[in-house]
Each structure stands twice: as C-alpha cells, then as structure tokens.
Design a protein around this motif. Structure first.
Motif, mmCIF file in Angstrom:
data_model
loop_
_atom_site.group_PDB
_atom_site.id
_atom_site.type_symbol
_atom_site.label_atom_id
_atom_site.label_comp_id
_atom_site.label_asym_id
_atom_site.label_seq_id
_atom_site.Cartn_x
_atom_site.Cartn_y
_atom_site.Cartn_z
ATOM 1 N N ALA A 89 0.834 -1.188 0.000
ATOM 2 C CA ALA A 89 0.000 0.000 0.000
ATOM 3 C C ALA A 89 0.875 1.246 0.000
ATOM 4 C CB ALA A 89 -0.913 -0.009 1.227
ATOM 5 N N PRO A 90 0.437 2.319 -0.645
ATOM 6 C CA PRO A 90 1.216 3.562 -0.603
ATOM 7 C C PRO A 90 1.391 4.031 0.841
ATOM 8 C CG PRO A 90 -0.556 3.691 -2.232
ATOM 9 C CD PRO A 90 -0.798 2.449 -1.427
ATOM 10 N N ALA A 143 5.728 7.910 -4.194
ATOM 11 C CA ALA A 143 6.062 6.614 -4.805
ATOM 12 C C ALA A 143 7.524 6.201 -4.613
ATOM 13 C CB ALA A 143 5.698 6.633 -6.286
ATOM 14 N N PRO A 144 8.523 7.111 -4.754
ATOM 15 C CA PRO A 144 9.917 6.675 -4.624
ATOM 16 C C PRO A 144 10.294 6.145 -3.247
ATOM 17 C CG PRO A 144 9.797 8.763 -5.795
ATOM 18 C CD PRO A 144 8.445 8.505 -5.226
ATOM 19 N N PHE A 145 9.477 6.391 -2.232
ATOM 20 C CA PHE A 145 9.802 5.887 -0.891
ATOM 21 C C PHE A 145 9.661 4.369 -0.798
ATOM 22 C CE2 PHE A 145 8.842 10.374 0.116
ATOM 23 C CZ PHE A 145 10.016 10.697 0.789
ATOM 24 N N ALA A 146 9.131 3.745 -1.839
ATOM 25 C CA ALA A 146 9.138 2.280 -1.888
ATOM 26 C C ALA A 146 10.566 1.753 -1.903
ATOM 27 C CB ALA A 146 8.371 1.795 -3.115
ATOM 28 N N ASP A 147 11.505 2.582 -2.346
ATOM 29 C CA ASP A 147 12.927 2.251 -2.303
ATOM 30 C C ASP A 147 13.462 2.670 -0.943
ATOM 31 O OD1 ASP A 147 15.687 2.091 -2.518
ATOM 32 O OD2 ASP A 147 15.794 3.115 -4.452
ATOM 33 N N PRO A 148 13.903 1.730 -0.107
ATOM 34 C CA PRO A 148 14.354 2.081 1.246
ATOM 35 C C PRO A 148 15.552 3.023 1.265
ATOM 36 C CG PRO A 148 14.906 -0.204 0.714
ATOM 37 C CD PRO A 148 13.995 0.281 -0.366
ATOM 38 N N PRO A 162 -4.753 7.844 -1.475
ATOM 39 C CA PRO A 162 -5.613 7.059 -0.583
ATOM 40 C C PRO A 162 -5.445 7.312 0.906
ATOM 41 C CG PRO A 162 -3.811 5.701 -1.416
ATOM 42 C CD PRO A 162 -3.742 7.008 -2.155
ATOM 43 N N SER A 163 -4.297 7.826 1.354
ATOM 44 C CA SER A 163 -4.069 7.913 2.790
ATOM 45 C C SER A 163 -3.224 9.130 3.135
ATOM 46 C CB SER A 163 -3.380 6.633 3.294
ATOM 47 O OG SER A 163 -3.172 6.675 4.694
ATOM 48 N N TYR A 164 -3.909 10.255 3.391
ATOM 49 C CA TYR A 164 -3.171 11.450 3.784
ATOM 50 C C TYR A 164 -3.957 12.242 4.823
ATOM 51 C CZ TYR A 164 -5.953 14.536 0.617
ATOM 52 O OH TYR A 164 -6.944 15.250 -0.022
#
Length: 417
Positions: free
Chosen positions: A6-7, A106-111, A36-38
C-alpha cells in the motif's frame, strides 16, 4: 502471488501567516488530492485558522495555532503533529496537481530514498520556476540535467553538494526528519530547506527528484515581497545566508560569498528600479535591510537541534473531496460562462476537471486552479502553451484540447478523450 504494498501514509504540512486568500486556494487543492491515505496539518495565524473553519475543514484536519514569523519553527510544530510515514510540505501560496502525492510518495518504496522533491510551476501555470537543482556549502545552486522528465530519478549527494528540494514541494521520511530535529529555527525564512538538504547530504541520504510531482507556486504578496515580486525587505535573506554560511561554509570563504550576494541583490534591485517596480528611495532602504540582516545572522544563536516528538492523537485520515473521476471540458471563449458553470458543477460532484477555453487568437496560454475546484486553461486556439512552442499554429478546437490534455496528463491523471 505477492500483493503490491500500500502507498505510505502522508502528512501534508501547510504553514500560513497573513495570506488568507492564498491559503483558501491551497486548501481547496490539497483537499482534492487523488491519494488514498493522507492527513492535512495547518500551522497558521488566527486568520488562517478562520479560513479552515469557514471552509468546513476545521474538524477534518489538524490545526496548530502559531503567529510568529518563523517558518522553520512552524514546520517543526507541524512535524510534531504528523503521524504519517512521510511528511510532505507545500507553501500556502501554492496549489498541487491532483496526483502530486501519488508521484511524490512513490519513490519511498525504495528504502534508500529518504527525501523526494518535485517540479514547481510559475505564475503562468506552464513554465517551471524550478526543476532539479543542487546546492553547495556556500548556498550556490546549480541546475541538474534530468535525462528522464517523466520517471523519478534517485540522486546521491557528494561531500560538497547536496540535492536541493524546494520547501513548497518536498517530502521526507517522518521519523528521520523528527530524529534530526526537523528544520533549524535559526532560519526564520529562506534557506531553511537548503540547510536540511546539507544535513541530509552529510549522512549520505539519497533524494529522488520526481518531475511529475508538480505544484503551482503563485509568489503571493507577503511582508517580504509585493504582489509584483519586488522585495519589501531583505533582512531575513541576509540573516539566513549568514547563518547558512556559519553552519556549512569554510570561514575563509564566507566574506567572499557575502560580497557576491550583496552584488547579486543589488543587481536585482536595479532591475526592479528600471522596470518601475521600485523607486530610488526603496533601493537605499532595501540595501540597508540586507546589510542589517547579515549582521543579525552573524550574531544569531545557533542551538543544537533536539528530536521532535510524535503526534499523540494518531493519524487523522482526510477524506478527499475528489472521487478520482476525471473530466475534460473545452470550448470557445464565446461560451465561457456556460463552460465555467459546467466545470463548477462537475467539480462539486467530486470530479477532477480540466477546462480549456480558447479564443480565436494567438495569445499565449495560462493555467490556474480556481476557488470552485477546477483547473482552467485559457489562451488563443492558435497560440502557444509551452513557451518554446511555435508562436502560431493552426488547430481545430477538439484536436487542440486533446493535445493540451495529453501534455498535462501525467501530472493530473487525465485519460484519453
């Protein structure tokens, strides 16, 4: 089959002081984000808090009362209330495109990525104020060439240069930022985010530059500048630069850099004088305010930054006023009244609306977000939108609207029509 993650949850922090009209437009845009979640955190003076109340948002967002001219301290109060995994920042005189958070987060999916920054559009809504930049220890910026103007690019700092993010369009992992003490209150205005960039760079943290994470920045009038962007006061510019140099620049280079800035600001003032935005007496006063600010910054206390606490009330998810549906409406200038009513009605129903109004001219195009919640682009049917395009080109209404919708589709989420 592995399910997609999930984002991340995002806390959007807005600081506002003495700019109620701009804040109303900003909140209208932020309240219609397709994400979706802010949650929304408003740190504002009494006037700004009344705007949220009048808009019916006071019970839906987190509010913090603060009426001191210190954007760093105000942002830190916002971070203290944030419960999202990510904190995103936007100025009160800016409006985000509907997919702003989708792209920015989206880029925070990369740790490896600790912070992200997007592109900033100027007053005409089409040309960019800032894209990708770096900044050195003397607060000198340089453009970064982006080979990909669509997808996010992860960049790494060096010992001498940080990846610059703009305070009106950036995001950081919340826990990292809180552990770092947030923003330094010694920067009351100007270079506050650049100081953070240098501190992140010192630890080698990566930054993702996200071209499609776009906000429209209006440069609203304030105590520091007029509506025509002529400066009213340069004190905090001088003070913040002096603080920045004390923190990051070798002492042997500081005097040279200050002289360089004095000359640059002087050239700016002369340009404003020539085009009629300033008078001779303004020049003398502003020069004095810059030098007084530098003196202030050279004496200003710089204290260690302590970790910031986590919000006790938890995450307050905001129910976006947008349903996620998109609508493109277009037509000639002669039907502008009916077209605007149609756009307003669609926006009130939760749609993301892009309205194109064309005159039979070659006038340049402009884009703005309206208080009614829709996006308006207007100009000549045969005129240019992007400023490097042809000055005159023959179009039909439908094909021109289709071309303009395609140009902005990535940031706004428009589909073919």
């Amino acid at each position: 089959m592995r399910l997609a993650e999930a984002p991340p949850s995002v806390s959007v922090i807005i600081v506002s002081r003495a700019r109620a009209a701009a804040l109303r437009l900003c909140l209208t845009g932020v309240a219609r984000l397709n994400y979706p979640s802010y949650e929304i955190i408003l740190v504002a003076d009494p006037e700004g808090l009344r705007v949220a109340q009048d808009m019916g948002l006071a019970g839906e967002i987190k509010t913090v009362a603060y009426d001191t001219a210190n954007i760093s301290a105000a942002r830190n109060l916002g971070i203290g209330e944030a419960a999202g995994e990510i904190v995103a920042f936007i100025d009160d005189d800016a409006v985000p495109e509907p997919l702003w958070l989708t792209h920015l987060a989206a880029p925070f999916a990369d740790p490896e990525v600790m912070t992200t920054g997007g592109y900033v559009l100027g007053r005409n809504g089409i040309s960019f104020q800032w894209k990708a930049r770096s900044i050195d220890r003397a607060a000198r910026t340089a453009d970064i060439h982006m080979s990909d103007e669509i997808r996010a690019t992860v960049l790494h700092p060096t010992r001498e240069r940080a990846i610059k993010t703009e305070g009106t369009n950036m995001a950081v992992r919340r826990d990292l930022l809180a552990d770092m003490g947030g923003f330094d209150p010694a920067f009351r205005f100007y270079l506050d985010e650049s100081d953070l960039n240098l501190r992140l760079a010192a630890s080698g943290h990566a930054t993702a530059i996200v071209p499609l994470a776009q906000v429209h920045h209006g440069y609203a009038a304030s105590a520091r500048r007029r509506a025509n962007r002529a400066p009213r006061d340069l004190h905090q510019i001088g003070a913040s630069l002096a603080v920045f140099l004390r923190k990051h620049c070798p002492e042997s280079e500081q005097a040279t850099r200050l002289t360089e800035e004095i000359r640059a600001q002087d050239a700016r003032l002369i340009a404003c004088l020539i085009d009629g935005r300033l008078e001779p007496r303004d020049i003398r006063r502003l020069r004095r305010s810059l030098r007084a600010g530098i003196d202030d910054g050279q004496r200003r206390a710089i204290a260690p930054l302590l970790p910031l606490s986590r919000a006790a009330c938890g995450f307050r998810a905001f129910a976006s006023l947008s349903t996620g549906s998109h609508r493109v409406i277009f037509g000639p200038l002669s039907k502008r009244k009916e077209l605007k009513e149609q756009a307003k009605s669609c926006a009130e129903s939760g749609g993301t609306v892009s309205l194109f109004i064309f005159s039979h001219t070659a006038l340049f195009h402009r884009i703005r977000f309206t208080n009614e919640g829709y996006w308006l682009q207007w100009g000549g049917l045969f005129g240019r939108s992007q400023r490097n395009g042809p000055i005159f080109k023959i179009w039909r209404l439908a094909s021109r609207a289709r071309a303009e919708a395609k140009r902005i589709a990535g940031a706004r989420g428009l589909a073919e029509f």
